[in-house]
Design an enzyme around this catalytic site. Sequence first.
Site, PDB file in Angstrom:
ATOM      1  N   HIS A 195       5.900  -3.853   0.434  1.00 56.60           N
ATOM      2  CA  HIS A 195       7.132  -3.631   1.190  1.00 56.60           C
ATOM      3  C   HIS A 195       6.947  -2.516   2.218  1.00 56.60           C
ATOM      4  CE1 HIS A 195       8.339   0.180  -0.804  1.00 56.60           C
ATOM      5  NE2 HIS A 195       7.842  -0.356  -1.911  1.00 56.60           N
TER       6      HIS A 195
ATOM      7  N   CYS B  67       3.751   0.243  -5.936  1.00 60.78           N
ATOM      8  CA  CYS B  67       3.860  -0.803  -4.917  1.00 60.78           C
ATOM      9  C   CYS B  67       2.792  -0.621  -3.840  1.00 60.78           C
ATOM     10  CB  CYS B  67       5.231  -0.781  -4.274  1.00 60.78           C
ATOM     11  SG  CYS B  67       6.556  -1.395  -5.351  1.00 60.78           S
TER      12      CYS B  67
END
Length: 209
Positions: free
Chosen positions: A166, A183
Site C-alpha cells: 500500500h 506491510c
Amino acid sequence: MRPGDSGPAVRALQARLRQIGWFDGDVTDYYGTRTTAAVRGFQTKRGLAATGLLDEPTWQRLVAMTHPPTTDELNNVVPAPQPLSWDVDSRCLTGFVICISKTTRSLTVVRDGTARYAMDVRFGSEMEPTREGVFHITWKKVDVVSNLYHTPMPYSMFFSGGQAIHYSSNFARLGYNGSSHGCVNVRDWDGMVRLYNETPVGTTVVIHW
C-alpha cells in the site's frame, strides 16, 4: 459541474477520475455521458448521492484520493517505456507477477519475464518482519485504515493475512528512516494507483532477498 459543461476544469476532472480507474479513454473538455457515468459510479462507490453531477462533497472526496493531473495526463500522452533492470528471481518469470526484492528494496511489475516498471518499497522491522515467499493478492481496497495502528493504508492489496502492499505517506515523508508494521510500503503515489488499478485479485506476489 454538470452534463453540457465544457472547458479545462472538465478535462482535469476526467483526468482525476482516470487516475483511479473510473474514466476510460482520452480526456476531453466536454462533460458528456462518459463523465456523468464515471462521476455517478464514483459517488455510488463512496456512499455519496449518485446524481452524476459534480457537487462539492464529490469533488473534495475525489481530490483527497488523487493528485493534480500532469501535463501529459491532461493531453493524453502515454509515457514512453524505458529499459528497466531488476533483481531477477526465477519465481517471477512466468505470467503477471509483483516481484519484491528486500535486497534492492524495490517492487518490480513483471509480465512474462519482462520488467514493466518499478518502485521503491519499505518493509517491516525485525520485530514485525514482512513475510517472504510466494503469495497471491487475496483482496484489495482503496480506503483502508489499520485496525491495529489506526493509520491510513491507501490502495491496499492484501497478500498474507494483514500484510498488504500500500501507499505510505510516512515512507514518502521519512524514507528509510522508519519501517512498516510488516506491510510493503510504497512512496510513489502515482505508481501505487497504477499498480492497484492493473492488479486483479489472485495476482502472484513474490517477496525475496
